[in-house]
Design a protein around this motif. Structure first.
Motif, PDB file in Angstrom:
ATOM      1  N   ASN A   3     -36.246 -43.842   7.652  1.00 32.68           N
ATOM      2  CA  ASN A   3     -34.890 -44.349   7.788  1.00 32.68           C
ATOM      3  C   ASN A   3     -33.961 -43.284   8.336  1.00 32.68           C
ATOM      4  O   ASN A   3     -34.117 -42.098   8.049  1.00 32.68           O
ATOM      5  CB  ASN A   3     -34.335 -44.813   6.436  1.00 32.68           C
ATOM      6  N   LEU A   4     -32.967 -43.731   9.104  1.00 35.16           N
ATOM      7  CA  LEU A   4     -31.894 -42.853   9.547  1.00 35.16           C
ATOM      8  C   LEU A   4     -30.830 -42.879   8.466  1.00 35.16           C
ATOM      9  O   LEU A   4     -30.417 -43.953   8.011  1.00 35.16           O
ATOM     10  CB  LEU A   4     -31.301 -43.355  10.870  1.00 35.16           C
ATOM     11  N   ILE A   5     -30.403 -41.696   8.019  1.00 34.28           N
ATOM     12  CA  ILE A   5     -29.381 -41.604   6.980  1.00 34.28           C
ATOM     13  C   ILE A   5     -28.220 -40.781   7.520  1.00 34.28           C
ATOM     14  O   ILE A   5     -28.413 -39.673   8.017  1.00 34.28           O
ATOM     15  CB  ILE A   5     -29.927 -40.950   5.704  1.00 34.28           C
ATOM     16  N   ILE A   6     -27.025 -41.346   7.400  1.00 27.49           N
ATOM     17  CA  ILE A   6     -25.810 -40.636   7.778  1.00 27.49           C
ATOM     18  C   ILE A   6     -24.989 -40.450   6.516  1.00 27.49           C
ATOM     19  O   ILE A   6     -24.671 -41.422   5.828  1.00 27.49           O
ATOM     20  CB  ILE A   6     -24.994 -41.421   8.822  1.00 27.49           C
ATOM     21  N   SER A   7     -24.667 -39.192   6.198  1.00 26.01           N
ATOM     22  CA  SER A   7     -23.847 -38.892   5.028  1.00 26.01           C
ATOM     23  C   SER A   7     -22.511 -38.333   5.477  1.00 26.01           C
ATOM     24  O   SER A   7     -22.466 -37.435   6.320  1.00 26.01           O
ATOM     25  CB  SER A   7     -24.530 -37.873   4.120  1.00 26.01           C
ATOM     26  N   ILE A   8     -21.447 -38.872   4.913  1.00 28.65           N
ATOM     27  CA  ILE A   8     -20.100 -38.388   5.190  1.00 28.65           C
ATOM     28  C   ILE A   8     -19.568 -37.837   3.880  1.00 28.65           C
ATOM     29  O   ILE A   8     -19.566 -38.536   2.857  1.00 28.65           O
ATOM     30  CB  ILE A   8     -19.176 -39.521   5.703  1.00 28.65           C
ATOM     31  N   LYS A  66     -23.001 -42.608   1.968  1.00 29.84           N
ATOM     32  CA  LYS A  66     -24.304 -42.537   2.616  1.00 29.84           C
ATOM     33  C   LYS A  66     -24.625 -43.888   3.241  1.00 29.84           C
ATOM     34  O   LYS A  66     -24.641 -44.908   2.562  1.00 29.84           O
ATOM     35  CB  LYS A  66     -25.379 -42.154   1.592  1.00 29.84           C
ATOM     36  N   LEU A  67     -24.851 -43.875   4.534  1.00 31.68           N
ATOM     37  CA  LEU A  67     -25.274 -45.061   5.270  1.00 31.68           C
ATOM     38  C   LEU A  67     -26.753 -44.926   5.571  1.00 31.68           C
ATOM     39  O   LEU A  67     -27.181 -43.929   6.176  1.00 31.68           O
ATOM     40  CB  LEU A  67     -24.483 -45.189   6.582  1.00 31.68           C
ATOM     41  N   VAL A  68     -27.538 -45.897   5.131  1.00 34.84           N
ATOM     42  CA  VAL A  68     -28.977 -45.848   5.349  1.00 34.84           C
ATOM     43  C   VAL A  68     -29.329 -47.005   6.295  1.00 34.84           C
ATOM     44  O   VAL A  68     -29.072 -48.167   5.987  1.00 34.84           O
ATOM     45  CB  VAL A  68     -29.765 -46.006   4.024  1.00 34.84           C
ATOM     46  N   PHE A  69     -29.899 -46.655   7.444  1.00 37.66           N
ATOM     47  CA  PHE A  69     -30.270 -47.655   8.469  1.00 37.66           C
ATOM     48  C   PHE A  69     -31.777 -47.862   8.485  1.00 37.66           C
ATOM     49  O   PHE A  69     -32.534 -46.971   8.246  1.00 37.66           O
ATOM     50  CB  PHE A  69     -29.822 -47.192   9.854  1.00 37.66           C
TER      51      PHE A  69
END
Length: 69
Positions: A3-8, A66-69
């Protein structure tokens, strides 16, 4: 699991514990001029694309989205 994970990470005032339970409710806001649809809509969009959004906060320290794609 690939998975692609974007954390802000925000080092602002954080989100109060009592608000954390409600932040994804439609029309819930702590702001005077807020509509309360942002996080609810964001969660729906992520789910429609088989992803997820997770928010953790430490009041007066930080918030991590955290956005998990």
């Amino acid at each position: 699991s690939g998975n692609l994970i974007i954390s802000i990470i925000d080092n602002g005032k954080g989100i109060k514990r009592e608000d954390m339970e409600k932040i994804f409710l439609p029309f819930y806001t702590t702001k005077e001029e807020g509509s309360g649809i942002g996080l609810s809509l964001s969660r729906q969009i992520m789910r429609m694309h088989k992803g997820s959004i997770d928010i953790r906060s430490v009041p007066k320290r930080k918030t991590v989205v955290k956005l998990v794609f």
